[in-house]
Write a protein that holds these residues in place. Structure first.
Motif, short mmCIF file in Angstrom:
data_model
loop_
_atom_site.label_atom_id
_atom_site.label_comp_id
_atom_site.label_asym_id
_atom_site.label_seq_id
_atom_site.Cartn_x
_atom_site.Cartn_y
_atom_site.Cartn_z
N ILE A 51 0.85 -1.18 0.00
CA ILE A 51 0.00 0.00 0.00
C ILE A 51 0.89 1.24 0.00
O ILE A 51 2.08 1.17 0.32
CB ILE A 51 -0.98 0.04 1.19
N THR A 52 0.31 2.36 -0.36
CA THR A 52 1.00 3.63 -0.33
C THR A 52 0.27 4.54 0.65
O THR A 52 -0.95 4.66 0.59
CB THR A 52 1.03 4.26 -1.73
N VAL A 53 1.04 5.15 1.57
CA VAL A 53 0.46 5.98 2.62
C VAL A 53 1.25 7.28 2.70
O VAL A 53 2.47 7.28 2.62
CB VAL A 53 0.53 5.26 3.99
N SER A 54 0.54 8.39 2.90
CA SER A 54 1.17 9.70 3.05
C SER A 54 0.89 10.23 4.45
O SER A 54 -0.18 10.01 5.01
CB SER A 54 0.61 10.69 2.03
N GLY A 55 1.87 10.94 5.00
CA GLY A 55 1.68 11.54 6.31
C GLY A 55 2.95 12.22 6.79
O GLY A 55 3.90 12.41 6.02
N GLN A 56 2.97 12.55 8.07
CA GLN A 56 4.10 13.24 8.67
C GLN A 56 4.93 12.28 9.50
O GLN A 56 4.38 11.48 10.27
CB GLN A 56 3.63 14.40 9.55
N VAL A 57 6.25 12.38 9.37
CA VAL A 57 7.16 11.56 10.16
C VAL A 57 7.28 12.19 11.56
O VAL A 57 7.50 13.40 11.69
CB VAL A 57 8.55 11.48 9.50
N VAL A 58 7.08 11.38 12.59
CA VAL A 58 7.20 11.84 13.97
C VAL A 58 8.10 10.87 14.74
O VAL A 58 8.26 9.71 14.36
CB VAL A 58 5.82 11.96 14.67
N GLU A 59 8.69 11.39 15.81
CA GLU A 59 9.56 10.59 16.66
C GLU A 59 8.74 9.68 17.56
O GLU A 59 7.70 10.10 18.09
CB GLU A 59 10.37 11.53 17.55
N GLY A 60 9.20 8.46 17.73
CA GLY A 60 8.57 7.56 18.68
C GLY A 60 9.06 7.84 20.09
O GLY A 60 10.01 8.60 20.29
N VAL A 61 8.43 7.23 21.08
CA VAL A 61 8.86 7.44 22.46
C VAL A 61 10.17 6.70 22.75
O VAL A 61 10.91 7.09 23.64
CB VAL A 61 7.78 7.03 23.49
N GLU A 62 10.44 5.64 22.02
CA GLU A 62 11.69 4.90 22.19
C GLU A 62 12.74 5.46 21.22
O GLU A 62 12.43 5.84 20.09
CB GLU A 62 11.48 3.41 21.90
N SER A 63 13.98 5.49 21.64
CA SER A 63 15.07 6.02 20.83
C SER A 63 15.19 5.29 19.49
O SER A 63 15.15 4.06 19.44
CB SER A 63 16.39 5.87 21.61
#
Length: 85
Positions: free
Chosen positions: A17-29
């Protein structure tokens, strides 16, 4: 959000599938997530030079919900290609 499935034979791996969105940091390093309109994906693989926090991207790949991860957020998504940044 844009999701465009491709066909897969019955009993085979999930369709890409193809998905668009914003990259965000996870809570884990070291964990990167893609925040799409209605879902959050844990990005597995992909070009980290393009997958940068705060960037809008479009990724193609396969959701792998059974994949175990230390990130503990989002649905794991095996990235095969990425555009944007």
């Amino acid at each position: 959000m844009s999701v465009a499935p491709s066909s897969a034979a019955p009993g085979s791996a999930p369709a890409a599938i193809t998905v668009s969105g914003q990259v965000v940091e996870g809570v884990e390093s070291g964990c990167l997530l893609l925040r799409a309109a209605d879902k959050t994906y844990l990005l597995i693989g992909g070009d980290r030079a393009v997958l940068q926090v705060g960037k809008q991207v479009t990724v193609t790949g396969r959701p792998t919900p059974d994949l175990m991860s230390t990130c503990q957020q989002g649905t794991p998504f095996q990235v095969t290609s990425v555009q944007g940044g």
